[in-house]
Design an enzyme around this catalytic site. Structure first.
Site, PDB file in Angstrom:
ATOM      1  CE1 TYR A 161     143.876  25.429 107.875  1.00 54.85           C
ATOM      2  CE2 TYR A 161     143.289  27.038 106.631  1.00 54.85           C
ATOM      3  CZ  TYR A 161     142.992  26.291 107.106  1.00 54.85           C
ATOM      4  OH  TYR A 161     141.537  25.458 107.226  1.00 54.85           O
ATOM      5  CD  GLU A 177     132.001  27.737 104.244  1.00 57.71           C
ATOM      6  OE1 GLU A 177     132.260  26.847 105.263  1.00 57.71           O
ATOM      7  OE2 GLU A 177     132.462  28.807 103.882  1.00 57.71           O
ATOM      8  CD  GLU A 182     134.830  26.653 107.462  1.00 56.84           C
ATOM      9  OE1 GLU A 182     133.995  27.029 106.952  1.00 56.84           O
ATOM     10  OE2 GLU A 182     136.135  27.214 107.644  1.00 56.84           O
ATOM     11  CG  HIS A 228     131.275  29.582 107.839  1.00 54.57           C
ATOM     12  ND1 HIS A 228     132.909  29.463 107.725  1.00 54.57           N
ATOM     13  CD2 HIS A 228     131.383  30.613 108.956  1.00 54.57           C
ATOM     14  CE1 HIS A 228     133.430  30.390 108.567  1.00 54.57           C
ATOM     15  NE2 HIS A 228     132.442  30.999 109.041  1.00 54.57           N
TER      16      HIS A 228
HETATM   17 FE   LIG Z   1     137.143  28.440 106.763  1.00 54.18          FE
HETATM   18 FE   LIG Z   2     133.928  28.643 105.928  1.00 51.97          FE
END
Ligand SMILES: [Fe+2]
Ligand SMILES: [Fe+2]
Length: 355
Positions: free
Chosen positions: A135, A195, A229, A232
């Site tokens: 980012y 998440e 993600e 995750h």
């Molecule tokens: Fe992340």
């Molecule tokens: Fe994450």
């Protein structure tokens, strides 16, 4: 059970560090409160899904600066006002989420006594750092340092965003203040919801930019992040299921009700946030789409733990949101991730620009 026993059974012990007398018997290993030696022995894992997860996470390695942001640099100043405002606010929220994740995961893993699961949590922490950095790279490329700081700090200067972040931050802080099994369960649940639900109106917004031909580099960054993600979510899904086997009292009806309330709260907040940042002024999206999609996701996450349906009628991906998965399931990575089976080991690390 008397008070003493209840207190004892709610105890969670920090994992020992140098511990040559620890238990090396694989079948005795437990997620929490096990006498671990911390030795990383890849040939003796109790939690077999870890090898699949580990391989997938390694294959997903990527570097933010390898994505070209030239078009984004010229697109950004020309974005319609509503899109630019949404871009800034969503990015600010994502920076906060990934920063908080990278700071909080070690708080969880210091109580995890299955070393192979700690390996995964450490890799996840590393990936959250890469996400935060991506980012920064995006903001440094598309705007000047003053604008960059203004956007970055909206996580606490925007009142809606601050309220939201307070809620998440407090859930995580609770585990620092109350280190017991009960709060361990809550912090895992909070992670799973974060998440699996919190990122998604943001991701949806970026993918919508992509299908409108805008900010293609940012979209590509988000696709790599989304791919991580997915793993995750897979990790926390599996940790919760293992905990259910090992600590069944944490999955009694009172805890399932608590979990359902947490998912509902997370879904409500994500919808309110999505309406606030996306609203009805962005070409290709509207508030109803946000609401339908987030409820569908909440349902999907809840039912993935074998708990049934949370929002009856929201079991199917909304017809007008099917385009999201073309972006979100990069290289078909883990479309079947709840099966703990990878379909993409042989593929290269790079996401092909196939859209
Ligand atoms: Fe992340
Ligand atoms: Fe994450």
């Amino acid at each position: 059970m008397n008070r003493m026993n209840t207190q004892q059974s709610n105890q969670i012990r920090r994992k020992p560090l140098f511990n040559p007398e620890g238990d090396i018997e694989v079948r005795n290993r437990r997620l929490i409160n096990f006498n671990t030696t911390n030795i990383n022995d890849f040939n003796n894992m109790k939690y077999q899904w870890v090898s699949d997860w580990y391989r997938q996470a390694m294959n997903n390695f990527w570097i933010p600066e390898e994505i070209n942001l030239n078009q984004d640099k010229s697109d950004y100043p020309r974005l319609p006002k509503a899109e630019r405002t949404a871009y800034d606010k969503i990015l600010s929220f994502l920076v906060y989420l990934d920063s908080l994740q990278s700071a909080n995961l070690p708080n969880i893993s210091q109580f995890v006594t299955a070393n192979e699961v700690n390996l995964c949590l450490n890799i996840q922490t590393f990936q959250e750092c890469i996400h935060s950095q991506s980012y920064s790279y995006m903001l440094d490329t598309i705007c000047n340092p003053t604008e960059r700081n203004e956007i970055l700090y909206q996580w606490k200067t925007d009142e809606h965003l601050l309220r939201r972040n307070e809620f998440i931050g407090n859930l995580y802080n609770d585990f620092i203040e109350h280190q017991d099994k009960e709060h361990f369960f809550r912090v895992l649940a909070a992670n799973f919801i974060l998440e699996g639900v919190y990122f998604y109106s943001g991701f949806m917004f970026f993918y919508n930019l992509g299908r409108n031909g805008r900010m293609p580099g940012s979209v590509q960054e988000i696709r790599y992040i989304n791919r991580d993600e997915n793993t995750h979510l897979w990790l926390f899904h599996n940790i919760l299921l293992e905990l259910k086997k090992e600590e069944p009292e944490l999955f009694d009806s009172a805890h399932i009700d608590l979990f359902a309330d947490m998912v509902r709260e997370g879904v409500d907040q994500e919808i309110a946030w999505g309406k606030y940042v996306i609203g009805n002024e962005i070409e290709g999206l509207n508030e109803q789409m946000v609401e339908d999609y987030i409820r569908y996701l909440g349902n999907l996450r809840y039912s993935s733990l074998g708990l049934g349906t949370l929002y009856p009628g929201c079991e199917e991906e909304p017809e007008n949101m099917k385009w999201v998965s073309a972006y979100a399931d990069a290289n078909q990575v883990k479309t079947d991730f709840f099966e703990a089976r990878s379909t993409a080991y042989a593929k290269s690390t790079a996401i092909e620009d196939d859209l």
